[in-house]
Design a protein around this motif. Structure first.
Motif, PDB file in Angstrom:
ATOM      1  N   GLY A  87      -2.311   1.705  -6.460  1.00 43.59           N
ATOM      2  CA  GLY A  87      -3.535   1.860  -5.693  1.00 43.59           C
ATOM      3  C   GLY A  87      -4.706   1.123  -6.306  1.00 43.59           C
ATOM      4  O   GLY A  87      -4.905   1.167  -7.529  1.00 43.59           O
ATOM      5  N   PHE A  88      -5.477   0.450  -5.439  1.00 43.95           N
ATOM      6  CA  PHE A  88      -6.644  -0.316  -5.866  1.00 43.95           C
ATOM      7  C   PHE A  88      -7.782  -0.093  -4.867  1.00 43.95           C
ATOM      8  O   PHE A  88      -8.225  -1.007  -4.173  1.00 43.95           O
ATOM      9  CB  PHE A  88      -6.286  -1.810  -5.950  1.00 43.95           C
ATOM     10  CG  PHE A  88      -5.119  -2.093  -6.854  1.00 43.95           C
ATOM     11  CD1 PHE A  88      -5.303  -2.302  -8.211  1.00 43.95           C
ATOM     12  CD2 PHE A  88      -3.822  -2.125  -6.349  1.00 43.95           C
ATOM     13  CE1 PHE A  88      -4.224  -2.548  -9.049  1.00 43.95           C
ATOM     14  CE2 PHE A  88      -2.737  -2.378  -7.175  1.00 43.95           C
ATOM     15  CZ  PHE A  88      -2.938  -2.582  -8.537  1.00 43.95           C
ATOM     16  N   PRO A  89      -8.267   1.148  -4.796  1.00 43.19           N
ATOM     17  CA  PRO A  89      -9.233   1.476  -3.738  1.00 43.19           C
ATOM     18  C   PRO A  89     -10.589   0.800  -3.862  1.00 43.19           C
ATOM     19  O   PRO A  89     -11.330   0.744  -2.868  1.00 43.19           O
ATOM     20  CB  PRO A  89      -9.362   2.999  -3.846  1.00 43.19           C
ATOM     21  CG  PRO A  89      -8.927   3.337  -5.235  1.00 43.19           C
ATOM     22  CD  PRO A  89      -7.871   2.336  -5.571  1.00 43.19           C
ATOM     23  N   GLU A 106       0.726   1.431 -11.165  1.00 46.34           N
ATOM     24  CA  GLU A 106      -0.356   0.440 -11.241  1.00 46.34           C
ATOM     25  C   GLU A 106      -1.587   1.020 -10.564  1.00 46.34           C
ATOM     26  O   GLU A 106      -1.528   1.441  -9.412  1.00 46.34           O
ATOM     27  CB  GLU A 106      -0.001  -0.885 -10.548  1.00 46.34           C
ATOM     28  CG  GLU A 106       0.835  -1.836 -11.375  1.00 46.34           C
ATOM     29  CD  GLU A 106       0.996  -3.202 -10.714  1.00 46.34           C
ATOM     30  OE1 GLU A 106       0.003  -3.695 -10.094  1.00 46.34           O
ATOM     31  OE2 GLU A 106       2.086  -3.773 -10.792  1.00 46.34           O
ATOM     32  N   VAL A 107      -2.678   1.024 -11.301  1.00 46.89           N
ATOM     33  CA  VAL A 107      -3.987   1.349 -10.737  1.00 46.89           C
ATOM     34  C   VAL A 107      -4.995   0.535 -11.536  1.00 46.89           C
ATOM     35  O   VAL A 107      -4.877   0.411 -12.756  1.00 46.89           O
ATOM     36  CB  VAL A 107      -4.287   2.865 -10.820  1.00 46.89           C
ATOM     37  CG1 VAL A 107      -4.193   3.386 -12.249  1.00 46.89           C
ATOM     38  CG2 VAL A 107      -5.650   3.184 -10.225  1.00 46.89           C
ATOM     39  N   PRO A 135       0.817  -1.217   0.000  1.00 40.65           N
ATOM     40  CA  PRO A 135       0.000   0.000   0.000  1.00 40.65           C
ATOM     41  C   PRO A 135       0.852   1.268   0.000  1.00 40.65           C
ATOM     42  O   PRO A 135       2.053   1.214   0.251  1.00 40.65           O
ATOM     43  CB  PRO A 135      -0.775  -0.113   1.316  1.00 40.65           C
ATOM     44  CG  PRO A 135       0.143  -0.879   2.213  1.00 40.65           C
ATOM     45  CD  PRO A 135       0.818  -1.878   1.326  1.00 40.65           C
ATOM     46  N   ILE A 136       0.221   2.386  -0.307  1.00 35.10           N
ATOM     47  CA  ILE A 136       0.888   3.686  -0.230  1.00 35.10           C
ATOM     48  C   ILE A 136       1.183   3.979   1.236  1.00 35.10           C
ATOM     49  O   ILE A 136       0.269   4.018   2.060  1.00 35.10           O
ATOM     50  CB  ILE A 136       0.017   4.783  -0.864  1.00 35.10           C
ATOM     51  CG1 ILE A 136      -0.206   4.480  -2.346  1.00 35.10           C
ATOM     52  CG2 ILE A 136       0.662   6.159  -0.683  1.00 35.10           C
ATOM     53  CD1 ILE A 136      -1.234   5.374  -3.011  1.00 35.10           C
ATOM     54  N   ASP A 137       2.462   4.163   1.558  1.00 35.25           N
ATOM     55  CA  ASP A 137       2.883   4.255   2.955  1.00 35.25           C
ATOM     56  C   ASP A 137       4.002   5.286   3.066  1.00 35.25           C
ATOM     57  O   ASP A 137       5.142   5.014   2.683  1.00 35.25           O
ATOM     58  CB  ASP A 137       3.357   2.876   3.427  1.00 35.25           C
ATOM     59  CG  ASP A 137       3.764   2.852   4.892  1.00 35.25           C
ATOM     60  OD1 ASP A 137       3.810   3.923   5.522  1.00 35.25           O
ATOM     61  OD2 ASP A 137       4.050   1.746   5.399  1.00 35.25           O
ATOM     62  N   ARG A 161       2.754  10.013 -15.182  1.00 37.80           N
ATOM     63  CA  ARG A 161       2.511   8.677 -15.713  1.00 37.80           C
ATOM     64  C   ARG A 161       1.449   7.970 -14.896  1.00 37.80           C
ATOM     65  O   ARG A 161       1.514   7.940 -13.670  1.00 37.80           O
ATOM     66  CB  ARG A 161       3.795   7.816 -15.692  1.00 37.80           C
ATOM     67  CG  ARG A 161       4.914   8.318 -16.579  1.00 37.80           C
ATOM     68  CD  ARG A 161       4.597   8.130 -18.063  1.00 37.80           C
ATOM     69  NE  ARG A 161       5.719   8.577 -18.878  1.00 37.80           N
ATOM     70  CZ  ARG A 161       5.928   9.823 -19.251  1.00 37.80           C
ATOM     71  NH1 ARG A 161       5.078  10.780 -18.870  1.00 37.80           N
ATOM     72  NH2 ARG A 161       6.966  10.141 -20.007  1.00 37.80           N
ATOM     73  N   VAL A 162       0.470   7.394 -15.616  1.00 41.93           N
ATOM     74  CA  VAL A 162      -0.545   6.539 -15.016  1.00 41.93           C
ATOM     75  C   VAL A 162      -0.633   5.280 -15.867  1.00 41.93           C
ATOM     76  O   VAL A 162      -0.858   5.365 -17.084  1.00 41.93           O
ATOM     77  CB  VAL A 162      -1.928   7.235 -14.967  1.00 41.93           C
ATOM     78  CG1 VAL A 162      -2.982   6.270 -14.406  1.00 41.93           C
ATOM     79  CG2 VAL A 162      -1.880   8.513 -14.148  1.00 41.93           C
ATOM     80  N   PHE A 163      -0.449   4.122 -15.240  1.00 45.39           N
ATOM     81  CA  PHE A 163      -0.516   2.850 -15.947  1.00 45.39           C
ATOM     82  C   PHE A 163      -1.682   2.032 -15.398  1.00 45.39           C
ATOM     83  O   PHE A 163      -1.698   1.675 -14.213  1.00 45.39           O
ATOM     84  CB  PHE A 163       0.784   2.055 -15.775  1.00 45.39           C
ATOM     85  CG  PHE A 163       1.982   2.692 -16.431  1.00 45.39           C
ATOM     86  CD1 PHE A 163       2.292   2.436 -17.755  1.00 45.39           C
ATOM     87  CD2 PHE A 163       2.802   3.546 -15.719  1.00 45.39           C
ATOM     88  CE1 PHE A 163       3.391   3.014 -18.364  1.00 45.39           C
ATOM     89  CE2 PHE A 163       3.911   4.131 -16.304  1.00 45.39           C
ATOM     90  CZ  PHE A 163       4.201   3.865 -17.635  1.00 45.39           C
ATOM     91  N   TRP A 164      -2.651   1.754 -16.271  1.00 47.82           N
ATOM     92  CA  TRP A 164      -3.803   0.954 -15.869  1.00 47.82           C
ATOM     93  C   TRP A 164      -3.418  -0.523 -15.858  1.00 47.82           C
ATOM     94  O   TRP A 164      -2.832  -1.035 -16.801  1.00 47.82           O
ATOM     95  CB  TRP A 164      -4.971   1.167 -16.839  1.00 47.82           C
ATOM     96  CG  TRP A 164      -6.196   0.436 -16.404  1.00 47.82           C
ATOM     97  CD1 TRP A 164      -6.621  -0.785 -16.830  1.00 47.82           C
ATOM     98  CD2 TRP A 164      -7.155   0.877 -15.440  1.00 47.82           C
ATOM     99  NE1 TRP A 164      -7.785  -1.145 -16.193  1.00 47.82           N
ATOM    100  CE2 TRP A 164      -8.131  -0.132 -15.331  1.00 47.82           C
ATOM    101  CE3 TRP A 164      -7.282   2.027 -14.657  1.00 47.82           C
ATOM    102  CZ2 TRP A 164      -9.226  -0.029 -14.472  1.00 47.82           C
ATOM    103  CZ3 TRP A 164      -8.360   2.138 -13.799  1.00 47.82           C
ATOM    104  CH2 TRP A 164      -9.315   1.118 -13.716  1.00 47.82           C
ATOM    105  N   TYR A 165      -3.779  -1.197 -14.771  1.00 46.77           N
ATOM    106  CA  TYR A 165      -3.513  -2.621 -14.624  1.00 46.77           C
ATOM    107  C   TYR A 165      -4.831  -3.376 -14.686  1.00 46.77           C
ATOM    108  O   TYR A 165      -5.665  -3.213 -13.813  1.00 46.77           O
ATOM    109  CB  TYR A 165      -2.812  -2.888 -13.287  1.00 46.77           C
ATOM    110  CG  TYR A 165      -2.563  -4.347 -13.023  1.00 46.77           C
ATOM    111  CD1 TYR A 165      -1.490  -5.006 -13.623  1.00 46.77           C
ATOM    112  CD2 TYR A 165      -3.414  -5.073 -12.192  1.00 46.77           C
ATOM    113  CE1 TYR A 165      -1.279  -6.352 -13.394  1.00 46.77           C
ATOM    114  CE2 TYR A 165      -3.209  -6.418 -11.967  1.00 46.77           C
ATOM    115  CZ  TYR A 165      -2.146  -7.046 -12.571  1.00 46.77           C
ATOM    116  OH  TYR A 165      -1.935  -8.390 -12.360  1.00 46.77           O
TER     117      TYR A 165
END
Length: 295
Positions: A80-82, A112-113, A55-57, A141-145
């Motif tokens: 992030g995968f909220p 990764e999102v 997680p984002i920490d 940069r945004v990379f869709w996973y």
């Protein structure tokens, strides 16, 4: 073709780095410093990215800074995968980015999102559109996973397997395309956000989906792609031939290339998440791959 090198993946997640062995991440920090130096020596112009936090920490990021891991990277990354795994809501994305920026002098990328279709395809459809609204103007940069669902016959990269309950099975529904090749509802929206939005797609060793993936990415207008080369796979027979095939197929994309996973024989434990016995060996792998593909 290679615009960035990413050093490891999700180092604060047990599924990718065994911090039961490396309890304070001191081995990891030294490994990243040496690997970053090695990449810079091969190509001083390439962007070096710290493996994305998941997680984002912010406390973890500060530890990386204190231990010198950030000295040899240019960008910090978050995952992030909220709508699936994180304990915060999707509208909080700008706050999460602001927290990371406040804790580091480095630019922030979201490498990764994604959103699974475990519950319903409509959830992923909403998630893709909302993510684009929240993030594309926030970071470079945004990379869709990811492009494809994980085939059900393949294991997900996790330490916990079925002990996770339904959380484990979400790993298999993250793609915009089903295992049988059927597009999901959200796929039709991706082209609204490319080429600004990239795709993160991992290719397994000798992955039969490679050529089909390239055709889909081109059709969807994707220009920026995040993928990886596995240090563990480099110990397989014919590894260089597969790496050459993969990288040749991806030559028309701006690639963020992740170096990750310890060969079992070179780990403190016989597992791909183990810290290596000699961190210099990972740096040597990074140098060799950068020399081969990012000159």
């Amino acid at each position: 073709m290679i615009e960035a090198i990413k050093l490891w993946n999700e180092p604060n997640n047990m599924s990718h780095w065994d911090f039961g062995i490396d309890k304070d991440w001191s081995i990891f920090s030294r490994m990243v410093r040496l690997a970053g130096e090695a990449v810079r020596a091969e190509n001083p112009l390439i962007t070096r990215v710290l493996g994305g936090m998941s997680p984002i920490d912010v406390a973890f990021l500060r530890r990386m800074s204190d231990q010198g891991a950030l000295d040899e990277v240019d960008v910090v990354a978050v995952h992030g995968f909220p709508l699936d795994w994180n304990h915060w809501q999707i509208h909080e994305w700008p706050d999460r980015i602001a927290e990371v920026r406040a804790a580091s002098r480095h630019p922030v990328w979201v490498t990764e999102v994604g959103v699974s279709t475990f519950g319903a395809e409509e959830v992923q459809e909403f998630g893709l559109r909302r993510t684009a609204e929240l993030l594309l103007d926030q970071v470079d940069r945004v990379f869709w996973y990811s492009l494809y669902d994980l085939p059900k016959a393949w294991p997900a990269t996790t330490r916990h397997r079925e002990a996770e309950g339904s959380s484990y099975y979400r790993h298999f529904y993250m793609g915009l395309i089903k295992e049988d090749g059927t597009p999901k509802r959200a796929l039709r929206h991706l082209a609204d956000y490319t080429p600004q939005m990239g795709i993160c797609q991992w290719f397994h060793f000798e992955d039969p989906r490679l050529d089909d993936a390239v055709a889909w990415l081109e059709k969807l207008g994707v220009k920026k792609l995040r993928t990886g080369l596995s240090w563990a796979d480099s110990h397989r027979p014919n590894a260089d031939a597969w790496f050459d095939q993969q990288m040749s197929a991806l030559e028309d994309f701006d690639v963020t290339l992740t170096y990750c996973f310890t060969p079992g024989s070179r780990g403190i434990n016989d597992h791909h998440t183990s810290p290596p016995q000699q961190v210099e060996e990972f740096a040597e792998f990074c140098a060799r791959m950068t020399r081969r593909y990012a000159k």
